[in-house]
Structures are given as C-alpha cells and as structure tokens.
Motif scaffolding. Sequence first.
Motif, PDB file in Angstrom:
ATOM      1  N   HIS A  54      84.275  16.828 102.945  1.00 54.14           N
ATOM      2  CA  HIS A  54      82.989  16.167 103.144  1.00 54.14           C
ATOM      3  C   HIS A  54      82.239  15.881 101.854  1.00 54.14           C
ATOM      4  O   HIS A  54      82.567  16.400 100.786  1.00 54.14           O
ATOM      5  N   LEU A  55      81.182  15.069 102.007  1.00 57.16           N
ATOM      6  CA  LEU A  55      80.361  14.679 100.867  1.00 57.16           C
ATOM      7  C   LEU A  55      79.556  15.860 100.342  1.00 57.16           C
ATOM      8  O   LEU A  55      79.098  16.710 101.114  1.00 57.16           O
ATOM      9  N   PHE A  63      87.075  12.537 102.127  1.00 60.94           N
ATOM     10  CA  PHE A  63      86.254  11.732 103.035  1.00 60.94           C
ATOM     11  C   PHE A  63      87.079  11.103 104.175  1.00 60.94           C
ATOM     12  O   PHE A  63      88.141  11.589 104.515  1.00 60.94           O
ATOM     13  N   ILE A  92      88.410   9.845  96.139  1.00 65.50           N
ATOM     14  CA  ILE A  92      87.838   9.223  97.342  1.00 65.50           C
ATOM     15  C   ILE A  92      88.865   8.241  97.903  1.00 65.50           C
ATOM     16  O   ILE A  92      89.209   7.252  97.268  1.00 65.50           O
TER      17      ILE A  92
END
Length: 352
Positions: A305-306, A339, A15
Amino acid sequence: MKLSDFDFDLPEHLIATRPARPRTSAKLLLAEGATISDRIVADLPQILQPGDRLVLNDTKVIPARLSGTRHRVSADAGATAARIEVTLLEPQADDAWTALVKPLKKVRDGETIIFSDTLSAQMISRADGQARLRFNLKGDDFDAALAAVGAMPLPPYIAAKRPADEADKDDYQTYWARHAGAVAAPTASLHFDGPLLDALAARGVQFTHVTLHVGAGTFLPVKVDDISDHKMHAEWGEVTPEAAAEIAATKAAGGRVIPVGTTALRLIESAAHGGQMQPWRGPTDIFITPGFEFQIADGLMTNFHLPKSTLMMLVSALMGVDTIRAIYAHAIANEYRFFSYGDSSLLLPSKE
C-alpha cells in the motif's frame, strides 16, 4: 498515533503499471508473525490449510472514466465546445450519479455533456468539488453504452504514467467479478484465476463471496497529522445470510477466515458483533488502526500500500507496526512491485 508513523520511502521504479502475467506468477510475501519468506501466488495451495476459508469481494468495476464534449451557443461567442473528462463516483437513489468533472468550471448547471451518439448526461448541480449528473439512459441500456465508451478508472499513480487501454478491461477486473458498482478494483483479488481456484478447492480451502463497492475515496490522502481525526469515506457493502453462516461455520470448526483484500476485511469486521458473524447490508466507514480488535479475520491477503494511507494503518493494526515496517523493508529490498498492479502478501499474525 501520527501520520508520520506510517510513512516510508518507495523507489519510483517499484510502482507497477501492468500486472504480472500470468496473474498467479506475482510474488507473494508470506509473513507468519515476524517470519518472512518469499513465495509466489501460485504457491497458495501449498501454504493454506484444509478448512481455511477465503473471503472474496465480488464487486465489479465499471468503466467509470468518460471523455465527452460540452457544446454551448451564446450571443457573444457563438457556438463553442469544450472537452470534459468525467469520473463516475457513486449512483444516487434518484438515478443521478456523483462524479468528478474536469474542468468543472467549463460546465454550467443544466448543460449537457455528450459522450457518444447514444450516451449523454446533464449537469444537475455541484458541491464540494463534485458534480451530480443525470444520464439519458438507464438500466441495461446505460450499462451497454458505458461499456462501449468508458475506460477503466485506473488509480492516480498509474493514470499519471499511462492512459487506460483495452487490456485494463480484463486486467483491472477480478476473475469472479459479479455485482457492478465499484470504481476501483479490490486489487488483491486480481492475482487469482480459474486453475488457482480449482487447486485451492482441491486442497480443501473454501470460499465465501461478499460485496463491497470500492469507491474513489480509497485513494484519498489522509490530511490530518493525528490519525484519530481522520474521517473515512463510506462504501456500500453486503454480507448475505448465507455468507455470514459460512464464515461462522468456519470459525466454529476452528478454521481460519482469511479475507482477500482490505475491502473484504473491512466488510466482515463491520458485520461482526460480539465476536459473531452477522448478515450486513449498507454503508460502512469502519476505520481500522493499531489497537483495533479483530473479531473475524485470522489473516489477510493484500497488495502493498501507499505510504501514509489508511490501508497502511489497517495492515499495521493486523500485524503490528514494527512487523509491518520490517515486511515493507523486506519487500523494497527484494524488489517487490507495489500498489494495484503489484505483487501480494499473505499476512498471518502471531496468535501470541
């Protein structure tokens, strides 16, 4: 489909909390159908073709995070004060703003939150965990005061690791940001700078600007197991007649229309009717999931993306669920950063 179909395990260290420097040095995963290769964003002029058109979201992120103080005088407690954190969400037609206020219980309706010597806001009302605030300034005066005291509204997964700082005022804003109103950045666009745009133009790649004001709802989790039960948040956008004509001309000429970011993709697909690009102005809550028939977009440049997010559903709709699983497995194995401040991908679905 089930929410679990869009889940994956992401190592915490992938992240990103800061962007790549320079912007164009970020990794770029190129997926042409099921074929994957590892590039960097600076390679885009060698990857894209003359006649391709990139669709760019020119929304501008406002410094929507505010820290203020509520003062109160009462007969029993005397003068008291409380620190109040505010995140602006969306302007309203009556000059009020919807906002997240923490702690909401510390502010009564009618009370004032003071943010600086020049900027304050009155609590008007509350509903569904959100507040309505009316500021003491409007127009350019409000923009100037907000710029002086506000912080960039970093996504929750970054804000949990560090506070926003001065660097974010540049890092979390696109090179072509023009129309203020977003409380989250169209993050795929953060990889571009002036020299890259010049190189793309020299290659024969064309650009069209559209506007979608990204809302905080982009970070809301999906809470239903059956994704067909999920209700998307609405965001305001505009495709001007000129932008619609440019995109239509590229389609007619056989060029590829490639949105930079899921926000630009959602907007142009909202504006498409019967396979034709049309001008658009207003809110869109389009929800793109596997089975969606894309009318305009021929590809997508987007970050990673998450898990279990609506954006995972969107890229799965574009590339296919199995292909996206392979893409994300490759990205994790090869230490791509995830992200908003992470690396990027160029997704070009197979035409078969």
